[in-house]
Scaffold this active site. Sequence first.
Site, short mmCIF file in Angstrom:
data_model
loop_
_atom_site.label_atom_id
_atom_site.label_comp_id
_atom_site.label_asym_id
_atom_site.label_seq_id
_atom_site.Cartn_x
_atom_site.Cartn_y
_atom_site.Cartn_z
N LYS A 213 0.86 -1.19 0.00
CA LYS A 213 0.00 0.00 0.00
C LYS A 213 0.89 1.23 0.00
O LYS A 213 1.49 1.58 1.02
CB LYS A 213 -0.93 0.04 1.21
CG LYS A 213 -2.04 1.10 1.01
CD LYS A 213 -2.60 1.66 2.28
CE LYS A 213 -1.81 2.81 2.85
NZ LYS A 213 -1.85 4.05 2.02
N GLY A 266 6.46 5.21 8.87
CA GLY A 266 5.59 6.38 8.95
C GLY A 266 5.56 6.93 10.36
O GLY A 266 6.53 6.81 11.12
N SER A 267 4.44 7.49 10.74
CA SER A 267 4.34 8.18 12.03
C SER A 267 4.20 7.19 13.18
O SER A 267 3.70 6.07 13.03
CB SER A 267 3.13 9.12 12.02
OG SER A 267 1.92 8.37 12.05
N THR A 268 4.61 7.63 14.36
CA THR A 268 4.49 6.82 15.57
C THR A 268 3.03 6.56 15.89
O THR A 268 2.67 5.45 16.33
CB THR A 268 5.18 7.55 16.75
OG1 THR A 268 6.54 7.79 16.40
CG2 THR A 268 5.11 6.72 18.02
N VAL A 270 0.46 6.20 13.84
CA VAL A 270 -0.07 5.13 13.00
C VAL A 270 0.59 3.79 13.34
O VAL A 270 -0.05 2.74 13.30
CB VAL A 270 0.11 5.46 11.50
CG1 VAL A 270 -0.33 4.30 10.62
CG2 VAL A 270 -0.69 6.72 11.15
N GLY A 271 1.87 3.82 13.72
CA GLY A 271 2.54 2.60 14.13
C GLY A 271 1.83 1.93 15.29
O GLY A 271 1.69 0.69 15.33
N GLU A 289 9.26 1.35 11.36
CA GLU A 289 10.26 2.43 11.34
C GLU A 289 9.47 3.72 11.49
O GLU A 289 8.77 4.13 10.55
CB GLU A 289 11.06 2.44 10.04
CG GLU A 289 12.10 3.54 10.03
CD GLU A 289 12.65 3.82 8.64
OE1 GLU A 289 13.50 4.73 8.53
OE2 GLU A 289 12.22 3.18 7.67
N CYS A 323 12.89 11.08 8.38
CA CYS A 323 12.82 10.72 9.80
C CYS A 323 14.17 10.85 10.47
O CYS A 323 14.25 10.92 11.70
CB CYS A 323 12.27 9.31 9.96
SG CYS A 323 13.25 8.02 9.17
N GLU A 423 8.44 15.81 16.20
CA GLU A 423 8.95 15.73 14.84
C GLU A 423 8.15 16.66 13.93
O GLU A 423 6.93 16.55 13.83
CB GLU A 423 8.86 14.29 14.33
CG GLU A 423 9.48 14.11 12.97
CD GLU A 423 9.42 12.67 12.48
OE1 GLU A 423 10.38 12.23 11.83
OE2 GLU A 423 8.41 12.00 12.75
#
Length: 454
Positions: A213, A266-268, A270-271, A289, A323, A423
Amino acid sequence: MGGESNGGGADRTVGEEEKKKRGGLFEVPEIRFTKLFINGSFVDGVSGRTFETRDPRTGDVIATVAEADKEDVGLAVRAARDAFRSWRMATHVWIRTILDLPHERGRIMARFADLVEQHADELAVLESLDAGKHPAITKAVDIGNAAGSLRYFAGAADKIHGETLKMQAQFQGYTLREPLGVAGIIIPWNFPSTMFAIKVAPALAAGCAMVVKPAEQTPLSALYFAHLAKRAGVPDGVINVVPGFGSTAGAALASHMDVDMVTFTGSTEVGRLIMKASAESNLKPVYLELGGKSPLIIFDDADLDMAVELAVSANFFNKGEACVAASRVYVQERIYSRFEEKLAERMKSWVVGDPFSHPRSNQGPQVDKAQYERVLSYIDHGKREGATLLTGGKPCGQKEKGYYIEPTVFTNVKEDMIIAKEEIFGPVMCLMKFKCVTNRLLVTLQTKLVVMAH
């Protein structure tokens, strides 16, 4: 290549005058792949919905792309599962012995790398158009990395082996490495080609099948890679690409019971959601990551000119959308003022502009309007919290078009400020001063050791 495309429908044909107008120094190719890629074919989404991908230089629509939803992800996972059974063994008619199987995967991947290199110009322009990057840099860095990753793991495909271990008495143990199955791969918008390749290549080499995706902001390069993979001989269903949104397509992939692992960059925030989706479904392994706030520490014995160049490139490369961007720069107090002066002077020659029209442009637009507004909101936070603007701090688009932001440097930044803690993912540097007591402590320690020795 000829007139091959994804079968009409969402295609957008760009005329010669439009190419020239939009591309400037670089020719903008026809956008030929805008549908989902499932089981070796470009297809419309089940719902028929589409979304627009926009040129961040102007905000204009580049192409209309098919939108994947839960049902489409299900179809892609099913295709990957079916393809996995044969791809893991690479059972092609021309293979004669089982010893040839991993080698054949490597040969296909090497052809894939060759095709990426042959079409590097087109890939670079597509990605740069989608993400606001400089085509020449994209070709050298992003597409170069993508081809290199495919070629590296092509060489690794027939070198995947375990170990034999001597254990107690007459016993021996051994490890065996086997393909995990169907991989869900969710890639970000800042380095789409690089991230596609460094996640897809090892999965291909191991014998896994996958559903990719791409980020909704930058779907075009992933679809082009799918086309090249098919040309290289990757069997249908092994690579599937489902453009869509994180809350729908991404969530469906992370929670699917027949996906064996998920990798996400991606972002923390969404992680965390992906880890939760894994825990609530089949406890699939998750590889993340996520965000960063990397520091760059400059001591008073540093070459100041080199330190300034390193700080600028580490922070503002790729418009700060990285990042690992060194967005916190700590400078030892004895050289802080001189560093600040040299940095301010250096930023006067930093060129922000259309990367397609200005070959000397150092910085293009942020990837989309949402990211543009996010970065500007952080700049406002910095001003309100009392940090001092050394350079930048404002939008700088031409005729109110495009998502351009001046390279921004804040001084007098405190550790508890939002801009120092969160960030930003944009062209914003936080400059901070520090005292170093290491030498003083070392002298004290040495004195104590001498006393103890006597």
